[in-house]
Write an enzyme that holds these catalytic residues in place. Sequence first.
Site, PDB file in Angstrom:
ATOM      1  N   ALA A  58      -3.387  -6.025  -2.642  1.00  0.00           N
ATOM      2  CA  ALA A  58      -4.421  -5.409  -2.038  1.00  0.00           C
ATOM      3  C   ALA A  58      -4.178  -4.513  -0.949  1.00  0.00           C
ATOM      4  O   ALA A  58      -4.512  -5.192   0.148  1.00  0.00           O
ATOM      5  CB  ALA A  58      -5.810  -5.172  -2.682  1.00  0.00           C
ATOM      6  N   LYS A  86      -6.174   1.927  -6.178  1.00  0.00           N
ATOM      7  CA  LYS A  86      -7.258   1.052  -5.262  1.00  0.00           C
ATOM      8  C   LYS A  86      -7.893   1.976  -4.697  1.00  0.00           C
ATOM      9  O   LYS A  86      -8.416   3.165  -3.834  1.00  0.00           O
ATOM     10  CB  LYS A  86      -6.920   0.298  -4.770  1.00  0.00           C
ATOM     11  CG  LYS A  86      -7.920  -0.865  -3.795  1.00  0.00           C
ATOM     12  CD  LYS A  86      -8.670  -1.413  -2.962  1.00  0.00           C
ATOM     13  CE  LYS A  86      -9.042  -2.097  -2.596  1.00  0.00           C
ATOM     14  NZ  LYS A  86      -8.208  -3.685  -1.395  1.00  0.00           N
TER      15      LYS A  86
END
Length: 510
Positions: A58, A86
């Site tokens: 991430a 994201k």
Amino acid sequence: MNQHSRMVRSVVIVGGGTAGWMAASALARAFAEPGSDQPMQITVVESETIGTVGVGEATIPPIRKFIETIGLDESDFMAATGATIKLGIAFQNWSAPNSRYFHGFGDHGPAVRGQPYRQHLFRLKNEGRIETLEPWSVPGVMARQGRFAPPVQDPRSILSAYSYAFHFDAGLFAQRLRSLAEAAGVVRIEGRIVDVEAGDGRVDAIRLDDGRRLDADLFIDCSGFRGLLIEGALKAGYEDWTRWLPCDRAIALPCAAAAPPVPFTTATAMTAGWRWRIPLQHRVGNGYVYSSAFIDDQTALEELLQGVEAPPAAEPNRLRFVTGRRRSAWMGNVVSLGLASGFLEPLESTSINLIQTGIGRLLELFPDRDFDPVLIAEYNRRTAQEFERIRDFIIAHYHLAGRTEGELWRHCRETPPPDTLAAKLDLFRARGEVALLEDESFREDSWAAVLTGLGVWPKRVSPLVERLELSRVEAQAGRLAELIGKAVASLPDHRDYLTARSAASMEPAA
């Protein structure tokens, strides 16, 4: 002496993985000057027998700039790495069971008469008219609805003032970067390093297990936690932040997805740490970051498995770490990047960004073979500050968490925070202002989302805001929230966006 004779001509990067191949691709791109008579020789030394950590899946929005800078098309990148979008992080159970707040990549409404709109929202909260900032966060509303489209270019649009990052497979990312770097002339050498020749604060050469000796003007240490050059050879020293951030273990494991990928990371507070869920196109990444002082390894694994949506697709990858940083990230002719330079747990997905900013600083302060101490000192000063700013942001999550289950949380609440964080919290509580310092990775909107999400609201707001008629402020806020909701509802579903991106990556170049 001819100035060209002092230029760095050769770089050896010790270790591949995300850090090594990010460095190699960025340096190759930066020094690829057409017609240059001073070619840069860049070599990456890595061993297939030494695994990489591989949990940095991430990111935060600056990754988009890195991808663009190295010449990688976004559709190509997403297809090659199984990437999803994201928009931020959903924090679950941090204040209490079933609590939730969202840290999105965007501010809470447009500025009004020079004042951040969140100041008006703070006032409404103090008057009991609203509960959270989320209805005014475009990425927060998008995450709730599972929708996504890139920001529009028109600054007048409500759909222009947010950003996004990616979830992706770190191993596939390193492979894609390797192909780019090798196409640009970077040489990869397979081998295990068995000796480092060092003296007078510099590294002269490394020796491989097959007897080869590799020297270079500049070495970049991407050897992971062990810091083979920066610590093993040059003894940089390490600053330990365990007293504030006691988590020292992690378990990571993938599984199949039970539902379409959502456009956000989930961080769920657990008994002795927190669990991550990172949705990719082809699988889900799961993990548990915890403190061995408050839970044993087997119990931690059992807690993680209870929250995994499908049977594990691989054996658990167990990690041990000490949160902190090298006292010097650059010593002599060695610059450390990634885990070799320090470790901050992945709560706010900063590991890859620290690699990116380290590369950027190196290029900005790139030395010649004299290795001017002034450049080294500036690199180390700014690197230390960046680590400390992120450290404070992560500490705030633990220090302010309202959980009562688990001794870890009591310990973190009762441990006084660093002075830099304490001052930030005092100012925010007093007036809702965020005192940004040099080399901050997160802006005011991020601090506001996390602090208010954890129940910290300012006692007062700006007098420029307080003087406005409350009913008008409330009505305007209602209209803005409705506008955001309708605008987001017009966007495509996240899964449809990914499908369109995949199709775009398959189209032949014009």
